[in-house]
Design an enzyme around this catalytic site. Structure first.
Site, PDB file in Angstrom:
ATOM      1  CG  PHE A  19      33.306 119.696  36.455  1.00 58.31           C
ATOM      2  CD1 PHE A  19      33.639 118.366  36.646  1.00 58.31           C
ATOM      3  CD2 PHE A  19      34.080 120.459  35.598  1.00 58.31           C
ATOM      4  CE1 PHE A  19      34.732 117.804  36.010  1.00 58.31           C
ATOM      5  CE2 PHE A  19      35.168 119.909  34.945  1.00 58.31           C
ATOM      6  CZ  PHE A  19      35.499 118.581  35.144  1.00 58.31           C
ATOM      7  CG  LEU A  20      27.527 123.368  36.591  1.00 62.02           C
ATOM      8  CD1 LEU A  20      26.719 124.398  35.815  1.00 62.02           C
ATOM      9  CD2 LEU A  20      28.069 123.984  37.873  1.00 62.02           C
ATOM     10  CB  CYS A  30      42.978 117.580  45.267  1.00 59.25           C
ATOM     11  SG  CYS A  30      44.271 116.549  44.541  1.00 59.25           S
TER      12      CYS A  30
END
Length: 210
Positions: A19-20, A30
């Protein structure tokens, strides 16, 4: 080079690489809501200053969307009367979820500045057209190449798999000007330069303009 830095950080198994990837910020129903909720509750408890860093994260996230519009305007000279192709509408691939999607801000800001927008998403077209029903100047395309045709520039907003390996020759020929704003760092700057496509990347050394 943000990609090299992300690779290095990702070697730490406690963090991971998944997720970088740099981009136009996070969306969805969210994370943004939770960040603002934490800040609001902390302020109610009298300790709001302790979460100032979350305010900065939220502000930075929002500024990413406006920044790509500014860069597009600079490259086109003016957005008034320009046509801009958008690839990707959902806030992430493999969903039609448009909640807090970066594309919403990008499209609305482009239209506000006088541009016509041609948008395509493999899954989210129906939901995008519903959410943007009141926004004038937006056309929703059935195919990616329809968003390219006669556009003055192209913006990549969502990192769908099919966008990662496009027909670069078609991108170059279909766009009025071969200008790509790579909001998800899908393409290598050196390759794009070799192909003769003006490529605006995020955090990619000398080629970084976003």
């Amino acid at each position: 080079n943000i990609a090299t830095l992300a690779d290095a950080i990702g070697y730490d198994n406690r963090i991971g690489r998944r997720f970088l990837d740099a981009g136009l910020g996070f969306g969805g129903g969210c994370l943004s809501k939770d960040i603002r909720g934490f800040v609001t509750r902390a302020t109610e408890l009298g300790v709001g200053d302790s979460l100032n860093f979350l305010r900065e994260i939220d502000d930075l996230n929002c500024r990413r969307r406006a920044r790509i519009v500014d860069i597009t305007r600079d490259a086109c000279g003016s957005l008034a009367g320009a046509r801009v192709g958008i690839l990707g509408a959902a806030f992430k691939p493999n969903t039609d979820d448009m909640r807090e999607a970066p594309a919403l801000v990008v499209i609305e800001e482009l239209v506000k500045r006088g541009a016509a927008v041609a948008a395509y998403d493999p899954v989210a077209m129906s939901e995008a057209s519903r959410v943007l029903a009141s926004t004038q100047g937006v056309s929703f395309c059935e195919r990616a190449e329809h968003a390219l045709a006669d556009s003055d520039a192209l913006i990549i907003v969502t990192e769908w798999k099919e966008f990662r390996t496009p027909d670069f020759d078609r991108i170059k020929s279909d766009l009025k000007n071969p200008v790509v704003f790579d909001g998800r760092n899908l393409y290598e700057p050196d390759l794009m330069k070799t192909l003769g496509i003006e490529h605006h990347a995020i955090g990619r050394g000398h080629a970084a303009k976003l």
